[in-house]
Design an enzyme around this catalytic site. Sequence first.
Site, PDB file in Angstrom:
ATOM      1  CB  VAL A 150      -1.251  -0.145   1.338  1.00 58.49           C
ATOM      2  CG1 VAL A 150      -1.717  -1.192   0.922  1.00 58.49           C
ATOM      3  CG2 VAL A 150       0.200   0.013   2.630  1.00 58.49           C
TER       4      VAL A 150
ATOM      5  CG  LEU B  34       5.588   6.071   4.729  1.00 59.35           C
ATOM      6  CD1 LEU B  34       5.559   4.771   5.226  1.00 59.35           C
ATOM      7  CD2 LEU B  34       6.275   7.068   4.549  1.00 59.35           C
ATOM      8  CG  HIS B  35      -1.172   5.375   1.561  1.00 55.83           C
ATOM      9  ND1 HIS B  35      -1.162   7.028   1.156  1.00 55.83           N
ATOM     10  CD2 HIS B  35      -0.187   4.783   0.296  1.00 55.83           C
ATOM     11  CE1 HIS B  35      -0.587   7.343   0.313  1.00 55.83           C
ATOM     12  NE2 HIS B  35       0.136   6.227  -0.353  1.00 55.83           N
ATOM     13  CB  ALA B  36      -3.291   2.346   5.478  1.00 57.79           C
TER      14      ALA B  36
ATOM     15  N   PRO C 179       1.163   1.721   7.674  1.00 64.64           N
ATOM     16  CG  PRO C 179       1.741   0.385   5.645  1.00 64.64           C
ATOM     17  CD  PRO C 179       0.653   0.887   6.288  1.00 64.64           C
TER      18      PRO C 179
END
Length: 86
Positions: free
Chosen positions: A12, A14-16, A18
């Site tokens: 994903v 560097l989103h959500a 992480p």
Amino acid sequence: MGERKVTVAAEVGLHARPAATFVQRAKQAPMEITVAKSHGGDVVNGKSILAIMGLDVRQGETVVISADGEGSEEILDELASIASTP
């Protein structure tokens, strides 16, 4: 000033999750932490989830994480590990 160049491994980017894990750790550091895409562009506050997500870092892209101050090398190592974890 220390810095680490890291290739983001999470599917994903560097989103959500992480990004949340990254910011939680960054907020524990006493110094300023910045993040930028390695090919240039905005330098953002590494302690801001909105700023990190706004970079729109995708899997396989490289970021530069920077920090300056006592203990910055250890913090940078930890943040680099978070960013490079699949």
